[in-house]
Design a protein around this motif. Structure first.
Motif, PDB file in Angstrom:
ATOM      1  N   ALA A  51     -34.967 -72.580  16.427  1.00 47.52           N
ATOM      2  CA  ALA A  51     -36.155 -71.729  16.540  1.00 47.52           C
ATOM      3  C   ALA A  51     -35.857 -70.316  16.029  1.00 47.52           C
ATOM      4  O   ALA A  51     -36.665 -69.730  15.300  1.00 47.52           O
ATOM      5  N   ASP A  52     -34.694 -69.768  16.388  1.00 48.08           N
ATOM      6  CA  ASP A  52     -34.289 -68.447  15.895  1.00 48.08           C
ATOM      7  C   ASP A  52     -34.212 -68.436  14.370  1.00 48.08           C
ATOM      8  O   ASP A  52     -34.692 -67.510  13.715  1.00 48.08           O
ATOM      9  N   LEU A  53     -33.585 -69.463  13.810  1.00 52.44           N
ATOM     10  CA  LEU A  53     -33.398 -69.539  12.359  1.00 52.44           C
ATOM     11  C   LEU A  53     -34.739 -69.682  11.639  1.00 52.44           C
ATOM     12  O   LEU A  53     -34.943 -69.079  10.579  1.00 52.44           O
ATOM     13  N   GLU A  54     -35.648 -70.444  12.222  1.00 50.91           N
ATOM     14  CA  GLU A  54     -36.975 -70.581  11.619  1.00 50.91           C
ATOM     15  C   GLU A  54     -37.745 -69.262  11.709  1.00 50.91           C
ATOM     16  O   GLU A  54     -38.357 -68.840  10.729  1.00 50.91           O
ATOM     17  N   GLU A  55     -37.700 -68.638  12.859  1.00 55.27           N
ATOM     18  CA  GLU A  55     -38.413 -67.370  13.047  1.00 55.27           C
ATOM     19  C   GLU A  55     -37.907 -66.290  12.090  1.00 55.27           C
ATOM     20  O   GLU A  55     -38.676 -65.480  11.588  1.00 55.27           O
ATOM     21  N   ALA A  56     -36.611 -66.312  11.811  1.00 58.63           N
ATOM     22  CA  ALA A  56     -36.011 -65.316  10.922  1.00 58.63           C
ATOM     23  C   ALA A  56     -36.168 -65.671   9.442  1.00 58.63           C
ATOM     24  O   ALA A  56     -35.789 -64.877   8.581  1.00 58.63           O
ATOM     25  N   GLY A  57     -36.707 -66.853   9.139  1.00 60.19           N
ATOM     26  CA  GLY A  57     -36.966 -67.214   7.750  1.00 60.19           C
ATOM     27  C   GLY A  57     -35.808 -67.879   7.026  1.00 60.19           C
ATOM     28  O   GLY A  57     -35.826 -67.988   5.803  1.00 60.19           O
ATOM     29  N   TYR A  58     -34.810 -68.352   7.752  1.00 56.80           N
ATOM     30  CA  TYR A  58     -33.668 -69.035   7.136  1.00 56.80           C
ATOM     31  C   TYR A  58     -33.880 -70.539   7.047  1.00 56.80           C
ATOM     32  O   TYR A  58     -33.119 -71.233   6.371  1.00 56.80           O
ATOM     33  N   LEU A  59     -34.895 -71.045   7.721  1.00 55.77           N
ATOM     34  CA  LEU A  59     -35.062 -72.479   7.878  1.00 55.77           C
ATOM     35  C   LEU A  59     -36.538 -72.792   8.088  1.00 55.77           C
ATOM     36  O   LEU A  59     -37.248 -72.014   8.723  1.00 55.77           O
ATOM     37  N   THR A  60     -36.985 -73.907   7.528  1.00 55.92           N
ATOM     38  CA  THR A  60     -38.318 -74.432   7.826  1.00 55.92           C
ATOM     39  C   THR A  60     -38.169 -75.925   8.115  1.00 55.92           C
ATOM     40  O   THR A  60     -37.119 -76.504   7.838  1.00 55.92           O
ATOM     41  N   HIS A  61     -39.214 -76.499   8.660  1.00 57.94           N
ATOM     42  CA  HIS A  61     -39.189 -77.950   8.853  1.00 57.94           C
ATOM     43  C   HIS A  61     -40.575 -78.522   8.633  1.00 57.94           C
ATOM     44  O   HIS A  61     -41.582 -77.831   8.770  1.00 57.94           O
ATOM     45  N   LYS A  77     -30.737 -63.410   3.167  1.00 59.34           N
ATOM     46  CA  LYS A  77     -29.587 -62.498   3.189  1.00 59.34           C
ATOM     47  C   LYS A  77     -29.054 -62.395   4.616  1.00 59.34           C
ATOM     48  O   LYS A  77     -29.745 -62.735   5.579  1.00 59.34           O
ATOM     49  N   PHE A  78     -27.832 -61.911   4.739  1.00 58.11           N
ATOM     50  CA  PHE A  78     -27.239 -61.698   6.055  1.00 58.11           C
ATOM     51  C   PHE A  78     -28.039 -60.655   6.818  1.00 58.11           C
ATOM     52  O   PHE A  78     -28.646 -59.767   6.232  1.00 58.11           O
ATOM     53  N   ARG A  79     -28.009 -60.747   8.137  1.00 61.77           N
ATOM     54  CA  ARG A  79     -28.798 -59.850   8.974  1.00 61.77           C
ATOM     55  C   ARG A  79     -28.101 -58.537   9.301  1.00 61.77           C
ATOM     56  O   ARG A  79     -28.753 -57.522   9.503  1.00 61.77           O
ATOM     57  N   HIS A  80     -26.787 -58.538   9.401  1.00 63.44           N
ATOM     58  CA  HIS A  80     -26.079 -57.326   9.792  1.00 63.44           C
ATOM     59  C   HIS A  80     -26.110 -56.317   8.640  1.00 63.44           C
ATOM     60  O   HIS A  80     -25.914 -56.680   7.481  1.00 63.44           O
TER      61      HIS A  80
END
Length: 116
Positions: A51-61, A77-80
């Motif tokens: 859910a975190d990865l999807e919310e951040a735009g790194y993953l969809t399903h 891109k990396f978040r840090h």
């Protein structure tokens, strides 16, 4: 180390977010249950990480039948801030192996070529 000192906590180089993302890059059809087992995490933890990865735009399903098919967005891109100008694709290519070469980047293209 003095015997009175508590032992140091174990640590790893990769976060659980990275571990889940690279596992999905290897197998976009992976079930939460299988990811949890392979990564030695609970199903609830993997669900939260996805859910975190999807919310951040790194993953969809997308739902296909009774299964989810995941798509890793390789143009992320990396978040840090220290690495914020770098793409995640090269790291995922190392961690996921050749499977990352076949993961759509989110712009319809395939492979590891990074966006301009």
């Amino acid at each position: 180390m003095d015997a009175s000192e508590p032992p140091r906590k174990a640590w790893t180089f990769l976060t659980n977010h990275t571990r889940v993302l690279s596992a999905i890059a290897r197998d976009p059809w992976a079930r939460i249950r299988d990811l949890a087992s392979a990564l030695d995490l609970t199903e609830r933890t993997v669900q939260a990480l996805v859910a975190d990865l999807e919310e951040a735009g790194y993953l969809t399903h997308t739902r296909e039948g009774r299964r989810n098919k995941y798509q890793v967005i390789m143009g992320g891109k990396f978040r840090h801030p220290a690495e914020g100008d770098r793409y995640i694709a090269p790291l995922l290519e190392i961690l996921a192996g050749s499977a990352a070469d076949e993961v759509p980047r989110g712009d319809g293209a395939r492979g590891s070529t990074l966006p301009d």
